[in-house]
Each structure stands twice: as C-alpha cells, then as structure tokens.
Design an enzyme around this catalytic site. Structure first.
Site, PDB file in Angstrom:
ATOM      1  N   SER A 143       0.856  -1.198   0.000  1.00  0.00           N
ATOM      2  CA  SER A 143       0.000   0.000   0.000  1.00  0.00           C
ATOM      3  C   SER A 143       0.885   1.239   0.000  1.00  0.00           C
ATOM      4  O   SER A 143       2.021   1.198   0.520  1.00  0.00           O
ATOM      5  CB  SER A 143      -0.876   0.004   1.254  1.00  0.00           C
ATOM      6  OG  SER A 143      -1.481   1.266   1.438  1.00  0.00           O
ATOM      7  N   TYR A 156      -0.864  -0.553  10.445  1.00  0.00           N
ATOM      8  CA  TYR A 156      -1.218  -0.898   9.058  1.00  0.00           C
ATOM      9  C   TYR A 156      -0.085  -0.501   8.103  1.00  0.00           C
ATOM     10  O   TYR A 156       0.397  -1.329   7.329  1.00  0.00           O
ATOM     11  CB  TYR A 156      -2.521  -0.213   8.645  1.00  0.00           C
ATOM     12  CG  TYR A 156      -2.922  -0.524   7.213  1.00  0.00           C
ATOM     13  CD1 TYR A 156      -3.250  -1.823   6.837  1.00  0.00           C
ATOM     14  CD2 TYR A 156      -2.953   0.471   6.236  1.00  0.00           C
ATOM     15  CE1 TYR A 156      -3.610  -2.123   5.526  1.00  0.00           C
ATOM     16  CE2 TYR A 156      -3.310   0.182   4.930  1.00  0.00           C
ATOM     17  CZ  TYR A 156      -3.641  -1.116   4.577  1.00  0.00           C
ATOM     18  OH  TYR A 156      -3.992  -1.415   3.275  1.00  0.00           O
TER      19      TYR A 156
HETATM   20  P1  NAP Z   1     -11.599  -5.928   1.087  1.00  0.00           P
HETATM   21  O1  NAP Z   1     -12.555  -5.453   0.047  1.00  0.00           O
HETATM   22  O2  NAP Z   1     -11.932  -5.739   2.518  1.00  0.00           O
HETATM   23  O3  NAP Z   1     -11.233  -7.445   0.800  1.00  0.00           O
HETATM   24  C1  NAP Z   1     -10.383  -8.139   1.682  1.00  0.00           C
HETATM   25  C2  NAP Z   1     -10.336  -9.589   1.263  1.00  0.00           C
HETATM   26  O4  NAP Z   1      -9.531 -10.298   2.213  1.00  0.00           O
HETATM   27  C3  NAP Z   1     -11.697 -10.232   1.248  1.00  0.00           C
HETATM   28  O5  NAP Z   1     -11.761 -11.181   0.219  1.00  0.00           O
HETATM   29  C4  NAP Z   1     -11.761 -10.928   2.614  1.00  0.00           C
HETATM   30  O6  NAP Z   1     -12.645 -12.022   2.503  1.00  0.00           O
HETATM   31  C5  NAP Z   1     -10.308 -11.357   2.777  1.00  0.00           C
HETATM   32  N1  NAP Z   1      -9.934 -11.529   4.179  1.00  0.00           N
HETATM   33  C6  NAP Z   1     -10.072 -10.629   5.179  1.00  0.00           C
HETATM   34  N2  NAP Z   1      -9.673 -11.156   6.335  1.00  0.00           N
HETATM   35  C7  NAP Z   1      -9.273 -12.425   6.057  1.00  0.00           C
HETATM   36  C8  NAP Z   1      -8.771 -13.491   6.849  1.00  0.00           C
HETATM   37  N3  NAP Z   1      -8.605 -13.368   8.167  1.00  0.00           N
HETATM   38  N4  NAP Z   1      -8.461 -14.652   6.233  1.00  0.00           N
HETATM   39  C9  NAP Z   1      -8.646 -14.800   4.896  1.00  0.00           C
HETATM   40  N5  NAP Z   1      -9.106 -13.830   4.103  1.00  0.00           N
HETATM   41  C10 NAP Z   1      -9.426 -12.659   4.691  1.00  0.00           C
HETATM   42  O7  NAP Z   1     -10.205  -5.186   0.912  1.00  0.00           O
HETATM   43  P2  NAP Z   1      -9.392  -4.713  -0.382  1.00  0.00           P
HETATM   44  O8  NAP Z   1      -9.405  -3.242  -0.370  1.00  0.00           O
HETATM   45  O9  NAP Z   1      -9.771  -5.461  -1.591  1.00  0.00           O
HETATM   46  O10 NAP Z   1      -7.945  -5.138   0.121  1.00  0.00           O
HETATM   47  C11 NAP Z   1      -7.121  -6.089  -0.529  1.00  0.00           C
HETATM   48  C12 NAP Z   1      -5.672  -5.733  -0.213  1.00  0.00           C
HETATM   49  O11 NAP Z   1      -5.377  -4.443  -0.763  1.00  0.00           O
HETATM   50  C13 NAP Z   1      -5.372  -5.635   1.283  1.00  0.00           C
HETATM   51  O12 NAP Z   1      -4.119  -6.220   1.553  1.00  0.00           O
HETATM   52  C14 NAP Z   1      -5.312  -4.147   1.530  1.00  0.00           C
HETATM   53  O13 NAP Z   1      -4.488  -3.818   2.625  1.00  0.00           O
HETATM   54  C15 NAP Z   1      -4.740  -3.660   0.205  1.00  0.00           C
HETATM   55  N6  NAP Z   1      -4.971  -2.246  -0.087  1.00  0.00           N
HETATM   56  C16 NAP Z   1      -6.239  -1.761  -0.208  1.00  0.00           C
HETATM   57  C17 NAP Z   1      -6.418  -0.402  -0.488  1.00  0.00           C
HETATM   58  C18 NAP Z   1      -7.784   0.203  -0.607  1.00  0.00           C
HETATM   59  O14 NAP Z   1      -7.899   1.462  -0.573  1.00  0.00           O
HETATM   60  N7  NAP Z   1      -8.831  -0.581  -0.811  1.00  0.00           N
HETATM   61  C19 NAP Z   1      -5.299   0.434  -0.644  1.00  0.00           C
HETATM   62  C20 NAP Z   1      -4.045  -0.102  -0.518  1.00  0.00           C
HETATM   63  C21 NAP Z   1      -3.875  -1.454  -0.251  1.00  0.00           C
HETATM   64  P3  NAP Z   1     -13.449 -12.700   3.722  1.00  0.00           P
HETATM   65  O15 NAP Z   1     -14.103 -11.574   4.471  1.00  0.00           O
HETATM   66  O16 NAP Z   1     -14.406 -13.594   3.008  1.00  0.00           O
HETATM   67  O17 NAP Z   1     -12.439 -13.432   4.503  1.00  0.00           O
END
Ligand code: NAP
Length: 271
Positions: A143, A156
C-alpha cells in the site's frame, strides 16, 4: 500446449471481494486456473463458479482464515505440493487506521498475522516449487500507506512497509531463477475495506484520490507484464520512486561505522 496449461494455477488470497476478486477475474480472463482463498466459503464459491463458467477455466475455492495458524498450514501444504501453481497473489489484508492508544491490541495482532505472517509463510511455501520449475511469480499487495508517516498508520502502514521490504529483498534473492516478484502499492481504492476498521470513510476522501478497483488491478498487471518490481498504479512518473531508492542507496556507506557520529559528542569522534 493450450494457453491454460501454459499459464498454470494462480492462488489468490482475499479473493471473495475487492482487489482480490478483480485479480481473480483478470487472471481467469488470461487463462489461469484459480485457487481462491478467503473466510467466506459461500461467497468464494460463487466467485469461483462464475469465473469457471465465463472463462472456461478451473476455479477452486478454499475457505480459510489466514489469521489461523492451522488454516495457513493447510495452504502452505497445498503450495508445496501442487506443481501446477505458477502465481501467488498475497492480497488478503485488513486495515486498522486508528491511533495506537485507541486501537484494540488483539485486532492489531490479527492484522499483523494476516498482513505479515500469512504472506511470509505462503511465499516461503510456494518458492521452492516455483524456483525448481524455473517460472512463475509472487505478487504482494502492499500500500502507499507504507510511505505515509502519519497518525493512525503505525501498524497498518508498518505491515505494508514490511511487505515492500520483504518483496524488494526477495526479488534480489530469486534473481536469475525465472521467478518474478512484484509488490503493488495501491492508493485509496474503492473496496469494502474502507467500511470495516477505519475511522476514515471512502466518502470522506476527495474523489480525485480514489481509484476504481479494476483500473488499479489492470494497471498492476500491466506493471507485472513490464517486469516492474515496485508498481505504484497512480504515480505518473516512476522516476520519482527511483529517486527515493537512490537516496536510500546513498545512505549505505554511513549506515554502519565503528565510531558514533560527531554530533553525539562520544569518544574520539567528538575531540
Ligand atoms: P476488502 O474489500 O476488505 O477485501 C479483503 C479480502 O480479504 C476479502 O476477500 C476478505 O474475505 C479477505 N480476508 C479478510 N480477512 C481475512 C482473513 N482473516 N483470512 C482470509 N481472508 C481474509 O479489501 P481490499 O481493499 O480489496 O484489500 C485487498 C488488499 O489491498 C489488502 O491487503 C489491503 O491492505 C490492500 N490495499 C487496499 C487499499 C484500498 O484502498 N482498498 C489500498 C491499498 C492497499 P473474507 O471476508 O471472506 O475473509
């Protein structure tokens, strides 16, 4: 050999929604078979079935909580034993964007387990097979918060700085093996993560800093295709990043010396 057989299987963590689900869609469209991982098995299965039908690939779903040592161990075994695996996308992550004094210690521990321990162990499990087959890759979703020194971002941002460092070192370690490492630094991306454990809501952000999920993933995969190690989807000129890398490299000769720096007034260097 058909396209599907040549690309092999991509394992994507956190593929039930958001960035992981978009990776699943894009990699299926390229012809990868998929192993999708997340906690919600029912949602994952729907995603997997839909992609199998749309793209004619094989997609399996594995319900696993990556904060659980047993569930991570199950996946490690799969990564060690399934020789069709050519790509690991360490995407699952969670964000607790509160000042440390307000944060819940157990939630922080789970965040560290999910954002650091799981991708470390899964990469370690996948790597020997990838190296022995001389191809494939690891994509780690970090990130831009890894670059933000600001209140609310101690843990984070720290987990994402870890993934960046881990990936940069790993890329050097696997150089020449045929295995590619990429670390992606998304900025704010429109996913459900913002509603979960953050004091900041997506609606509170200026729209010009929020990227759509598919655009973010398409740019990241374009960076992967170009062989980029560090991909920052929103950064117009990647030379800006290179300047940071160069500045750090320039620190090298002074990072470890036999005498304390003169400004501390210790011993011979002060005289
Ligand atoms: P999201 O929409 O909340 O999706 C998170 C995913 O991870 C979901 O599929 C969730 O599925 C799974 N997950 C969460 N806790 C888990 C656990 N304990 N075990 C297994 N799976 C788990 O988030 P996202 O924004 O797509 O994030 C994906 C990645 O991108 C993350 O690493 C995040 O830090 C990074 N990121 C996001 C942003 C942003 O602005 N969105 C920016 C920079 C980086 P379940 O709930 O079904 O487990």
């Amino acid at each position: 050999m058909n396209k599907q057989a040549s690309l092999g299987t991509a394992v994507i963590t956190g593929a039930s929604t958001g960035i992981g689900a978009s990776y699943a869609d894009r990699l299926a469209a390229r012809g990868y078979d998929l192993i999708l991982v997340a906690r919600r098995g029912d949602v994952l299965k729907q995603v997997a079935d839909g992609l199998s039908q749309r793209h004619g690939i094989n997609a399996r779903s594995i319900a696993a909580d990556l904060t659980s040592a047993q569930d991570v161990a199950r996946l490690e075994q799969l990564l060690r034993e399934d020789s069709s695996i050519t790509l690991l996308v360490n995407n699952a992550g969670t964000a607790t964007l509160y000042p440390l004094v307000q944060a819940d210690a157990d939630a922080l521990q789970r965040e560290i387990a999910l954002n650091i321990t799981a991708p470390t162990r899964l990469t370690k499990a996948a790597l020997p097979g990838l190296i022995s087959r001389g191809k494939g890759g690891v994509i780690n979703i970090a990130s831009v918060t890894s670059q933000m020194i600001q209140p609310g971002n101690s843990v984070y941002g720290g987990t994402k700085a870890y993934l960046l460092h881990f990936s940069q070192v790993l890329a050097q370690e696997v150089a020449g093996t045929g295995v590619q490492v990429q670390v992606v630094l998304p900025g704010a991306t429109r996913t459900e993560i913002w509603g979960k454990a953050s004091a900041t809501k997506l609606e509170d952000l200026p729209p010009e800093i929020v990227m759509e999920t598919d655009d973010m993933v398409d740019a990241s995969l374009a960076g992967y295709d170009q062989g980029e190690l560090v991909t920052i989807p929103s950064m117009p000129d990647i030379a800006d990043w290179q300047r940071l890398v160069d500045a750090r490299t320039a620190l090298g000769p002074n990072l470890s010396r036999s005498k304390p720096a003169a400004r501390y007034g210790i011993g011979a260097s002060a005289r």
